[in-house]
Design an enzyme around this catalytic site. Structure first.
Site, mmCIF file in Angstrom:
data_model
loop_
_atom_site.group_PDB
_atom_site.id
_atom_site.type_symbol
_atom_site.label_atom_id
_atom_site.label_comp_id
_atom_site.label_asym_id
_atom_site.label_seq_id
_atom_site.Cartn_x
_atom_site.Cartn_y
_atom_site.Cartn_z
ATOM 1 N N HIS A 87 0.906 -9.303 4.603
ATOM 2 C CA HIS A 87 -0.228 -8.392 4.420
ATOM 3 C C HIS A 87 -0.634 -8.474 2.942
ATOM 4 C CE1 HIS A 87 -2.331 -4.816 6.476
ATOM 5 N NE2 HIS A 87 -2.939 -4.968 5.310
ATOM 6 N N ARG B 161 3.521 -0.158 13.087
ATOM 7 C CA ARG B 161 3.237 -1.457 12.469
ATOM 8 C C ARG B 161 3.381 -1.325 10.958
ATOM 9 N NH1 ARG B 161 -2.392 -4.125 10.970
ATOM 10 N NH2 ARG B 161 -1.507 -6.031 10.122
ATOM 11 N N ASN C 265 -8.303 -5.943 14.212
ATOM 12 C CA ASN C 265 -8.676 -4.849 13.318
ATOM 13 C C ASN C 265 -10.185 -4.669 13.418
ATOM 14 O OD1 ASN C 265 -6.036 -4.927 12.526
ATOM 15 N ND2 ASN C 265 -6.427 -5.453 10.382
ATOM 16 N N GLU D 164 -5.532 -10.365 8.739
ATOM 17 C CA GLU D 164 -6.914 -10.619 8.348
ATOM 18 C C GLU D 164 -7.100 -11.791 7.378
ATOM 19 O OE1 GLU D 164 -8.554 -7.016 6.746
ATOM 20 O OE2 GLU D 164 -8.529 -5.980 8.657
ATOM 21 N N TYR E 287 -13.297 -2.140 12.174
ATOM 22 C CA TYR E 287 -13.750 -1.001 11.370
ATOM 23 C C TYR E 287 -15.237 -0.738 11.545
ATOM 24 C CZ TYR E 287 -9.270 -0.692 9.045
ATOM 25 O OH TYR E 287 -7.938 -0.506 8.805
ATOM 26 N N GLN F 200 0.809 -1.224 0.000
ATOM 27 C CA GLN F 200 0.000 0.000 0.000
ATOM 28 C C GLN F 200 0.842 1.275 0.000
ATOM 29 O OE1 GLN F 200 -2.704 -1.679 3.301
ATOM 30 N NE2 GLN F 200 -4.090 -0.413 2.117
ATOM 31 N N GLU G 155 -5.497 -2.250 13.908
ATOM 32 C CA GLU G 155 -6.026 -1.283 12.932
ATOM 33 C C GLU G 155 -7.376 -0.784 13.408
ATOM 34 O OE1 GLU G 155 -6.304 -2.443 8.761
ATOM 35 O OE2 GLU G 155 -4.413 -3.543 8.948
ATOM 36 N N GLU H 24 -5.454 1.799 -1.675
ATOM 37 C CA GLU H 24 -6.497 1.104 -0.915
ATOM 38 C C GLU H 24 -7.052 -0.087 -1.729
ATOM 39 O OE1 GLU H 24 -7.361 0.964 2.139
ATOM 40 O OE2 GLU H 24 -9.184 -0.169 1.811
ATOM 41 N N TRP H 25 -6.181 -1.034 -2.028
ATOM 42 C CA TRP H 25 -6.546 -2.318 -2.632
ATOM 43 C C TRP H 25 -7.494 -2.145 -3.824
ATOM 44 C CZ3 TRP H 25 -2.765 -4.998 -0.917
ATOM 45 C CH2 TRP H 25 -2.324 -4.873 0.392
HETATM 46 C C1 BGC Z 1 -6.617 -3.818 5.785
HETATM 47 C C2 BGC Z 1 -5.908 -2.579 5.326
HETATM 48 C C3 BGC Z 1 -6.895 -1.670 4.605
HETATM 49 C C4 BGC Z 1 -7.977 -1.293 5.588
HETATM 50 C C5 BGC Z 1 -9.007 -0.307 5.059
HETATM 51 C C6 BGC Z 1 -7.969 -3.556 6.398
HETATM 52 O O1 BGC Z 1 -8.813 -4.609 6.086
HETATM 53 O O2 BGC Z 1 -5.797 -4.563 6.652
HETATM 54 O O3 BGC Z 1 -4.836 -2.945 4.518
HETATM 55 O O4 BGC Z 1 -6.306 -0.562 4.026
HETATM 56 O O5 BGC Z 1 -8.664 -2.465 5.955
HETATM 57 O O6 BGC Z 1 -9.822 -0.885 4.111
#
Ligand code: BGC
Length: 495
Positions: A127, A82, A317, A172, A319, A26, A379, A429-430
């Protein structure tokens, strides 16, 4: 009208570690420099797999600008950084037969400079950027990957382990497995590989688990005593709420939790095996289809011993949390690529992007299920809200709320030892390419020097780290009347 007061100041323990994070593909760029070979993400993006045909060829150019990254990390005052090692940068063909010394030197310099600044490196070994040469041999479908990963891990422990005391095997596994191997609509590398195949992703997850456990065995048997570090794995936690109190929705929410979460947690932190619910449900579905074996591989007695307890800590992680409802007759769960739904039987009805209570609840649930394992939040963060940039009040609100949730979980008695903000800076962002930005530093991707500028959230986070405390936001009457928080609208509709 404010409904809260100064009593809502939450203090973090003295030994609590604050951190920020990135991942190799990334941010690094320099995709073909100094002997780095291709990863599956190079292949995927060069074939146009990500939005706007974006690639990580240059990304934030951290391969060249890492000294600036260190200045930024230092300015935040955090205790840890990290980052991940790009496997094909140090072992271009994926094996230890060929070592790329320039790639090794890059990480050695980075680690040394961090330590000189008093910042602890926390390294993720995987990753998502698998060497393409290993994918060409089947990637995580081929059990040979277990050996390859253990060798790669041993090489890293040997090469960097005198200075690095925090190791993460995988980031993940659920996301790599599902988005990369199920034909997910927001697809990840290696891509179409497993589309419409109902078996592959279970085997990918299985081999990741074994690769993780073998790498931990290598660390514990060959390095831990001398190097004195810790090793763990990063998993996604979420909370799963039923849409209604109808029994079928409640069951669907629990089922989702088992398939997406406990399937990955229970073998390592529980009894060494997949949850009964997962095993039974898959087997029942297989029988209905007239199959003679289950799609879910079996964990043998010997493997159970290896996997159970194979982590000194869990990296979490978080979100968002999910609201779930049961599938209606004949309905497919498209969000899971038409594959997992056969076994799960539920559907995410929406994304709750800003839901700190789910964070606190899922941390508490982890403790209830698996005990006092040390937890590092590896995260947590959010992308820029539409119209926001350097001025990013939505991100500050999100971070504040989630930091409060962590502090509350600690008060609840959960063993949380650290918090990492995602991400240090805007990056690739993937599948969304550069369309989505998660950084607390902005990166100008039109500038050849990839200029980095702190957003207001960087200042906010710096202050949290400095004071080791966070003030809960006052809640206005309007906020309360507005109802549950759907505060960061998701511009990408669920397919
Ligand atoms: C990932 C990150 C990604 C982030 C935001 C996570 O699932 O580990 O690499 O940028 O989400 O989407």
């Amino acid at each position: 009208m404010s409904l809260m007061s100064e009593k809502d100041l939450y203090k973090f323990p003295d030994d609590f570690k604050f951190a920020c994070a990135t991942a190799a593909y990334q941010v690094e760029g320099a995709f073909n420099e100094d002997g780095r070979a291709a990863s599956i993400w190079d292949t995927f993006t060069h074939e146009g797999g990500s939005a706007n045909h974006d690639t990580g060829d240059i990304a934030c150019n951290s391969y060249h600008l890492w000294k600036r990254d260190i200045e930024m990390i230092k300015s935040l005052g955090v205790q840890q950084y990290r980052f991940s090692i790009s496997w094909p940068r140090i072992l271009p063909d994926g094996t230890t037969k060929n070592v790329n010394q320039k790639g090794v030197d890059y990480y050695k310099n980075l680690v040394k400079a961090l330590i000189n600044e008093g910042i602890e490196p926390m390294i993720t070994l995987f990753h998502w950027d698998l060497p393409q040469s290993l994918q060409d041999r089947g990637g995580f479908i081929n059990p040979e990957i277990i050996q390859n990963f253990a060798d790669f891990a041993r090489f890293c422990f040997k090469t960097f382990g005198d200075s690095v005391k925090f190791w993460i095997t995988f980031n993940e596994p659920i996301i790599f497995t599902e988005m990369g191997h199920c034909g997910h609509p927001w697809e990840h590398a290696p891509g179409a590989f497993g589309k419409h195949n109902q078996w592959i992703h279970y085997w990918v997850a299985h081999n990741i688990m074994l690769a993780h456990a073998h790498a931990v065995k290598v660390y514990r048997e060959e390095f831990k005593e001398k190097q004195g570090g810790q090793i763990g794995i990063v998993q996604v936690l979420s909370d799963y709420y039923p849409m209604t109190h109808k029994k079928e929705d409640e069951e669907a929410a629990e089922s989702m939790r088992y398939f997406f979460q406990e399937r990955f947690l229970q073998p390592i932190y529980g009894d060494g095996n997949y949850p009964e619910h997962v095993k039974n449900r898959i087997w029942e579905n297989c029988k209905k289809q007239g199959r003679i074996t289950s799609r879910l591989p079996e964990i043998t007695e010997e493997e159970k011993k290896l996997i159970k307890g194979s982590a000194d800590f869990i990296g979490v992680n978080y979100y968002l949390s999910h609201r779930v409802r049961a599938l209606e007759d004949g309905e497919a769960n498209i969000a899971s690529g038409n594959v997992l739904d056969i076994d799960i039987g539920g559907k995410f009805s929406d994304w709750l992007n800003d839901h700190p209570d789910g964070f606190r609840a899922s941390l508490n649930l982890f403790k209830k299920r698996y005990g006092d394992i040390p937890i590092y939040i590896t995260e947590n963060g959010v992308r820029d809200s539409p119209g926001e940039g350097l001025h990013d009040p939505s991100r500050i609100k999100y971070l504040r709320g989630h930091l409060v949730a962590v502090a509350q979980a600690i008060q609840d008695g959960v063993n949380v030892k650290g918090y990492t903000v995602w991400s240090l800076m805007d990056n690739f962002e993937w599948g969304f390419g550069y369309d989505r930005k998660y950084g607390i530093f902005q990166v100008d991707f039109n500038d050849p020097n990839r200029k980095r500028t702190p957003k207001e959230s960087a200042e906010f986070f710096k202050n949290v780290v400095k004071t080791r405390s966070v003030q809960a936001k006052s809640v206005s009457k309007e906020d309360v009347l507005r109802g549950p928080p759907f505060l960061v609208p998701d511009e990408v509709e669920e397919p």
